[in-house]
Scaffold this motif. Structure first.
Motif, mmCIF file in Angstrom:
data_model
loop_
_atom_site.group_PDB
_atom_site.id
_atom_site.type_symbol
_atom_site.label_atom_id
_atom_site.label_comp_id
_atom_site.label_asym_id
_atom_site.label_seq_id
_atom_site.Cartn_x
_atom_site.Cartn_y
_atom_site.Cartn_z
ATOM 1 N N ASP A 107 0.828 -1.204 0.000
ATOM 2 C CA ASP A 107 0.000 0.000 0.000
ATOM 3 C C ASP A 107 0.863 1.256 0.000
ATOM 4 N N ARG A 108 1.947 1.231 0.764
ATOM 5 C CA ARG A 108 2.847 2.387 0.828
ATOM 6 C C ARG A 108 3.498 2.633 -0.531
ATOM 7 N N ARG A 109 3.970 1.542 -1.175
ATOM 8 C CA ARG A 109 4.579 1.698 -2.505
ATOM 9 C C ARG A 109 3.556 2.209 -3.519
ATOM 10 N N ARG A 110 2.337 1.690 -3.450
ATOM 11 C CA ARG A 110 1.293 2.133 -4.376
ATOM 12 C C ARG A 110 0.967 3.606 -4.142
ATOM 13 N N ALA A 111 0.923 4.031 -2.873
ATOM 14 C CA ALA A 111 0.645 5.436 -2.569
ATOM 15 C C ALA A 111 1.773 6.336 -3.078
ATOM 16 N N GLU A 112 3.016 5.880 -2.940
ATOM 17 C CA GLU A 112 4.145 6.674 -3.455
ATOM 18 C C GLU A 112 4.066 6.806 -4.969
ATOM 19 N N ARG A 113 3.728 5.695 -5.659
ATOM 20 C CA ARG A 113 3.585 5.760 -7.119
ATOM 21 C C ARG A 113 2.459 6.688 -7.520
ATOM 22 N N THR A 114 1.344 6.612 -6.796
ATOM 23 C CA THR A 114 0.206 7.473 -7.103
ATOM 24 C C THR A 114 0.574 8.936 -6.884
ATOM 25 N N LYS A 115 1.294 9.210 -5.796
ATOM 26 C CA LYS A 115 1.718 10.588 -5.523
ATOM 27 C C LYS A 115 2.659 11.090 -6.614
ATOM 28 N N ALA A 116 3.610 10.247 -7.028
ATOM 29 C CA ALA A 116 4.539 10.642 -8.090
ATOM 30 C C ALA A 116 3.790 10.887 -9.399
ATOM 31 N N ASP A 117 2.830 10.004 -9.710
ATOM 32 C CA ASP A 117 2.038 10.202 -10.934
ATOM 33 C C ASP A 117 1.218 11.484 -10.867
ATOM 34 N N THR A 118 0.647 11.760 -9.704
ATOM 35 C CA THR A 118 -0.156 12.974 -9.538
ATOM 36 C C THR A 118 0.710 14.220 -9.682
ATOM 37 N N GLU A 119 1.904 14.193 -9.086
ATOM 38 C CA GLU A 119 2.807 15.336 -9.217
ATOM 39 C C GLU A 119 3.239 15.526 -10.671
ATOM 40 N N PHE A 120 3.515 14.427 -11.375
ATOM 41 C CA PHE A 120 3.888 14.519 -12.784
ATOM 42 C C PHE A 120 2.753 15.128 -13.597
ATOM 43 N N LEU A 121 1.526 14.644 -13.362
ATOM 44 C CA LEU A 121 0.388 15.187 -14.110
ATOM 45 C C LEU A 121 0.150 16.659 -13.783
ATOM 46 N N ALA A 122 0.373 17.048 -12.528
ATOM 47 C CA ALA A 122 0.211 18.462 -12.160
ATOM 48 C C ALA A 122 1.246 19.321 -12.887
ATOM 49 N N ARG A 123 2.491 18.832 -12.977
ATOM 50 C CA ARG A 123 3.524 19.581 -13.713
ATOM 51 C C ARG A 123 3.173 19.675 -15.196
ATOM 52 N N GLU A 124 2.696 18.581 -15.769
ATOM 53 C CA GLU A 124 2.309 18.591 -17.177
ATOM 54 C C GLU A 124 1.150 19.550 -17.430
ATOM 55 N N LEU A 125 0.181 19.548 -16.530
ATOM 56 C CA LEU A 125 -0.960 20.456 -16.662
ATOM 57 C C LEU A 125 -0.508 21.910 -16.560
ATOM 58 N N ALA A 126 0.407 22.193 -15.645
ATOM 59 C CA ALA A 126 0.930 23.555 -15.526
ATOM 60 C C ALA A 126 1.672 23.953 -16.794
ATOM 61 N N ALA A 127 2.451 23.024 -17.355
ATOM 62 C CA ALA A 127 3.172 23.324 -18.596
ATOM 63 C C ALA A 127 2.194 23.577 -19.746
ATOM 64 N N LEU A 128 1.111 22.811 -19.793
ATOM 65 C CA LEU A 128 0.106 23.037 -20.834
ATOM 66 C C LEU A 128 -0.573 24.388 -20.675
ATOM 67 N N ARG A 129 -0.855 24.769 -19.450
ATOM 68 C CA ARG A 129 -1.477 26.089 -19.221
ATOM 69 C C ARG A 129 -0.543 27.211 -19.657
ATOM 70 N N ILE A 130 0.735 27.070 -19.359
ATOM 71 C CA ILE A 130 1.702 28.087 -19.773
ATOM 72 C C ILE A 130 1.772 28.132 -21.296
ATOM 73 N N ALA A 131 1.817 26.951 -21.928
ATOM 74 C CA ALA A 131 1.899 26.901 -23.386
ATOM 75 C C ALA A 131 0.635 27.474 -24.017
ATOM 76 N N LEU A 132 -0.519 27.215 -23.426
ATOM 77 C CA LEU A 132 -1.762 27.762 -23.970
ATOM 78 C C LEU A 132 -1.816 29.285 -23.831
ATOM 79 N N GLY A 133 -1.138 29.823 -22.857
ATOM 80 C CA GLY A 133 -1.090 31.278 -22.710
ATOM 81 C C GLY A 133 -0.372 31.940 -23.868
ATOM 82 N N GLU A 134 0.525 31.219 -24.528
ATOM 83 C CA GLU A 134 1.281 31.754 -25.649
ATOM 84 C C GLU A 134 0.632 31.446 -26.995
#
Length: 161
Positions: A107-134
């Motif tokens: 469960d701990r390993r799965r939670a760490e993977r989920t957290k890492a995936d969520t952080e990656f998706l948040a960074r990607e979403l932020a990058a898309l928002r910045i790119a859409l601004g241009e």
């Protein structure tokens, strides 16, 4: 140097050296089944019937008294049962603790993977928002086309940049 036999682990003792085959996990599994049965209502009901019959037979018949009133033999049977049941229950609890520990680690390993995936998706979403601004929007393109059409038709003068 001799080769290690397939399936042989160095952290476990050799089995069958003295002619006795003993599988620790099979014994522990059997102990779990016994411990699980000792905690059922069926077992308690059967034990109660046996004890009542034992006491009734010994108290009612004078010629069949194999265990007279203080019921010392019955007490010995209970002591023997308790002496075997307690270690079996502890063994079952230890195995359950091991299973719980493994599940917690998974469960701990799965939670760490989920957290890492969520952080990656948040960074990607932020990058898309910045790119859409241009990126030029539909409204901006329409206004530019309208302005160029007005310049071509002569309604507006070109702007200098």
């Amino acid at each position: 140097m001799p080769e290690l036999q397939p399936g042989r682990r160095l952290d476990q003792p050799l089995l069958g050296r003295r002619g006795l085959e003993f599988d620790p996990s099979a014994f522990a599994s059997a102990a779990e089944r016994v411990a699980r049965y000792l905690g059922t209502g069926r077992y308690l009901a059967i034990q109660t019937v046996i004890v009542v019959a034992w006491i009734a037979l010994n108290a009612a018949s004078w010629w069949l008294q194999w265990d007279p009133y203080p019921f010392i033999l019955l007490n010995l049977a209970f002591s023997t049962q308790a002496a075997y049941a307690a270690p079996l229950i502890l063994l079952a609890q230890n195995r359950q603790d091991d299973r719980d520990r493994i599940a917690l680690d998974e469960d701990r390993r799965r939670a760490e993977r989920t957290k890492a995936d969520t952080e990656f998706l948040a960074r990607e979403l932020a990058a898309l928002r910045i790119a859409l601004g241009e990126v030029a929007t539909r409204d901006y393109l329409r206004s530019e086309v309208d302005r160029l059409a007005a310049i071509v038709e002569g309604r507006e003068k070109p702007r200098r940049r």
